[in-house]
Each structure stands twice: as C-alpha cells, then as structure tokens.
Design a protein around this motif. Structure first.
Motif: not given
Length: 140
Positions: A100-103, A45-48, A39-41
């Motif tokens: 490969r899975l995005p998530s 950070v924004k989600r947290r 995941s994009s760091r």
C-alpha cells in the motif's frame, strides 16, 4: 524479445485493478502489486481551486456529480455482461503481493520501486506520475 523477468503493477484503488491483476497473473510473473490510496476528495478540491480557480472547479464538480452517475446507471447492464463474458475475476489480489502506498508520487513509492528493481512496470488507474517516480527505475 524475451519476457520480462520481474514485473510489478502500480495501480490505483478499485475493482479494475483486481481485474487487471487476474488477467495477467497466469501468463506473467508478477512479483509485487503496489496500490495507492484513494486521495481525499476535499483535499483534491482544495488543490484544484488553488491551481485552477473556483469557477473552473465548480464546473468540474458539476460535471463530476451529474455525468458519471448518469453514465453508470445506463451502463450497469453492459458492464455486467462484459464481466460475465470475459469471466472477470473479482477476488482480491493476494495479500502477500500487495504493498500500500499513500500516493504513487510519495517517497515510499520511490523507495518501493528502487527496492523492487523491476524489469517492467505496468501502470493503471493512478494519479499523474511525477518525473522523479518515472526515473526511479530503468524498467520499461
């Protein structure tokens, strides 16, 4: 108890995923390996911040930037010793097995699990898995 017939691995990115695959491949029939993207760091950070507030996230970031690098530097030799002792195979997982899975919680992960219909799913190094994904298959 009879051995599961169809096993898939649901893994996070990183070298530990390769070690796990190679440790299991000779003893078990691994049909597929699904690896989620890191995941994009910044997105994390924004989600947290949105979920926990800025002060808690600043504390987490301080921890993240100080403690793991310190622990990594003092454990580097021990990790090397363990890799050698246990003969960790660092080769890539064969490409024909990798999906490969995005998530791990994405729609594509849900479709993948339903299409694979495994008897057993081995999970390692992924994000927290949603209830919907956990219920996507009757595998143990």
């Amino acid at each position: 108890m009879e051995k599961p017939k169809k096993i898939i691995l649901l893994l996070g990115p990183g070298e530990s995923s390769r070690y796990l695959y190679h440790a299991l491949k000779d003893e078990f029939n691994i049909s597929a390996v699904a690896i989620e993207q890191q995941s994009s760091r910044l997105g994390l950070v924004k989600r947290r911040i949105k979920k926990l507030g800025i002060l808690k996230v600043v504390g987490q970031l301080l921890f993240m930037f100080m403690i793991p690098p310190f622990l990594g530097s003092i454990s580097k030799q021990r990790i090397g010793t363990l890799k050698q002792y246990y003969s960790f195979d660092e080769q890539n997982i064969p490409k024909h097995l990798v999906h490969r899975l995005p998530s791990v919680n994405s729609v594509s992960a849900l479709i993948f699990l339903k299409e694979q219909n495994p008897d057993l799913v081995i999970i390692s190094g992924t994000r927290v898995i949603s209830q919907q994904i956990l219920e996507a298959t009757s595998a143990v």
